[in-house]
Motif scaffolding. Structure first.
Motif, PDB file in Angstrom:
ATOM      1  N   ALA A  25       0.828  -1.215   0.000  1.00  0.00           N
ATOM      2  CA  ALA A  25       0.000   0.000   0.000  1.00  0.00           C
ATOM      3  C   ALA A  25       0.862   1.264   0.000  1.00  0.00           C
ATOM      4  O   ALA A  25       0.520   2.264  -0.637  1.00  0.00           O
ATOM      5  CB  ALA A  25      -0.935  -0.003   1.201  1.00  0.00           C
ATOM      6  N   ALA A  26       1.979   1.213   0.678  1.00  0.00           N
ATOM      7  CA  ALA A  26       2.866   2.380   0.757  1.00  0.00           C
ATOM      8  C   ALA A  26       3.583   2.662  -0.565  1.00  0.00           C
ATOM      9  O   ALA A  26       3.995   3.794  -0.807  1.00  0.00           O
ATOM     10  CB  ALA A  26       3.899   2.168   1.868  1.00  0.00           C
ATOM     11  N   HIS A  27       3.709   1.653  -1.430  1.00  0.00           N
ATOM     12  CA  HIS A  27       4.487   1.816  -2.658  1.00  0.00           C
ATOM     13  C   HIS A  27       3.666   1.702  -3.942  1.00  0.00           C
ATOM     14  O   HIS A  27       4.183   2.015  -5.015  1.00  0.00           O
ATOM     15  CB  HIS A  27       5.631   0.797  -2.688  1.00  0.00           C
ATOM     16  CG  HIS A  27       6.658   1.075  -1.648  1.00  0.00           C
ATOM     17  ND1 HIS A  27       6.582   0.552  -0.377  1.00  0.00           N
ATOM     18  CD2 HIS A  27       7.756   1.847  -1.669  1.00  0.00           C
ATOM     19  CE1 HIS A  27       7.610   0.991   0.329  1.00  0.00           C
ATOM     20  NE2 HIS A  27       8.340   1.779  -0.427  1.00  0.00           N
ATOM     21  N   ALA A  28       2.448   1.258  -3.862  1.00  0.00           N
ATOM     22  CA  ALA A  28       1.626   1.055  -5.059  1.00  0.00           C
ATOM     23  C   ALA A  28       1.087   2.382  -5.578  1.00  0.00           C
ATOM     24  O   ALA A  28       0.953   3.351  -4.835  1.00  0.00           O
ATOM     25  CB  ALA A  28       0.465   0.113  -4.738  1.00  0.00           C
ATOM     26  N   SER A  29       0.772   2.381  -6.860  1.00  0.00           N
ATOM     27  CA  SER A  29       0.071   3.515  -7.460  1.00  0.00           C
ATOM     28  C   SER A  29      -0.872   2.951  -8.518  1.00  0.00           C
ATOM     29  O   SER A  29      -0.696   1.834  -8.989  1.00  0.00           O
ATOM     30  CB  SER A  29       1.055   4.509  -8.070  1.00  0.00           C
ATOM     31  OG  SER A  29       1.819   3.913  -9.101  1.00  0.00           O
ATOM     32  N   GLY A  30      -1.876   3.703  -8.855  1.00  0.00           N
ATOM     33  CA  GLY A  30      -2.840   3.242  -9.851  1.00  0.00           C
ATOM     34  C   GLY A  30      -3.942   2.408  -9.226  1.00  0.00           C
ATOM     35  O   GLY A  30      -5.039   2.884  -9.000  1.00  0.00           O
ATOM     36  N   PHE A  31      -3.632   1.143  -8.958  1.00  0.00           N
ATOM     37  CA  PHE A  31      -4.568   0.248  -8.281  1.00  0.00           C
ATOM     38  C   PHE A  31      -3.776  -0.909  -7.708  1.00  0.00           C
ATOM     39  O   PHE A  31      -2.599  -1.073  -8.009  1.00  0.00           O
ATOM     40  CB  PHE A  31      -5.690  -0.234  -9.219  1.00  0.00           C
ATOM     41  CG  PHE A  31      -5.237  -1.137 -10.338  1.00  0.00           C
ATOM     42  CD1 PHE A  31      -5.261  -2.526 -10.198  1.00  0.00           C
ATOM     43  CD2 PHE A  31      -4.812  -0.607 -11.549  1.00  0.00           C
ATOM     44  CE1 PHE A  31      -4.848  -3.358 -11.233  1.00  0.00           C
ATOM     45  CE2 PHE A  31      -4.405  -1.431 -12.596  1.00  0.00           C
ATOM     46  CZ  PHE A  31      -4.426  -2.812 -12.441  1.00  0.00           C
TER      47      PHE A  31
END
Length: 121
Positions: A25-31
């Motif tokens: 969650a800390a590193h994801a982007s988009g979905f």
């Protein structure tokens, strides 16, 4: 979004620990892509009950949309997953349709029809 304007999409599985979910969650982007079951992708007769539990766990750590995939291949399964996920991935069903229709001159149109049929009410 990263500097090159590509989102980083991480996969999470029912076996992912809360520590791992927080890190993703800390590193994801988009979905975030939630794998509906342990094992391999491909058509299944039902969607694992673990999928909804996993989406709820992901939502504890992230506000990003959550897409669910792996084994989702028919309209009933798509409708079920739409109850709790932001997106549904039906990759194997589309690949199977492309293989089945590979020589059809209207292949793209027919695959598009399949996708629309999976989400129509």
């Amino acid at each position: 979004m990263s500097a090159n304007e590509l989102d980083v999409i991480f996969l999470v599985a029912p076996t992912s620990t809360d520590t791992r979910l927080k890190l993703i969650a800390a590193h994801a982007s988009g979905f975030i892509y939630a794998v509906s079951r342990a094992g391999i992708t491909g058509e299944r007769s039902t969607v694992s009950a673990e999928a909804e539990k996993l989406v709820n766990r992901v939502r504890q750590f992230s506000r990003l949309p959550v897409a669910v995939g792996f084994g989702i291949s028919n309209k009933s399964q798509v409708a079920d997953v739409q109850r709790y996920a932001d997106a549904v991935v039906v990759g194997s069903a589309i690949v199977a349709e492309i293989e089945r229709l590979e020589a059809a001159p209207d292949l793209v149109k027919r695959v598009g029809r399949l996708a629309r049929d999976l989400i129509s009410s």
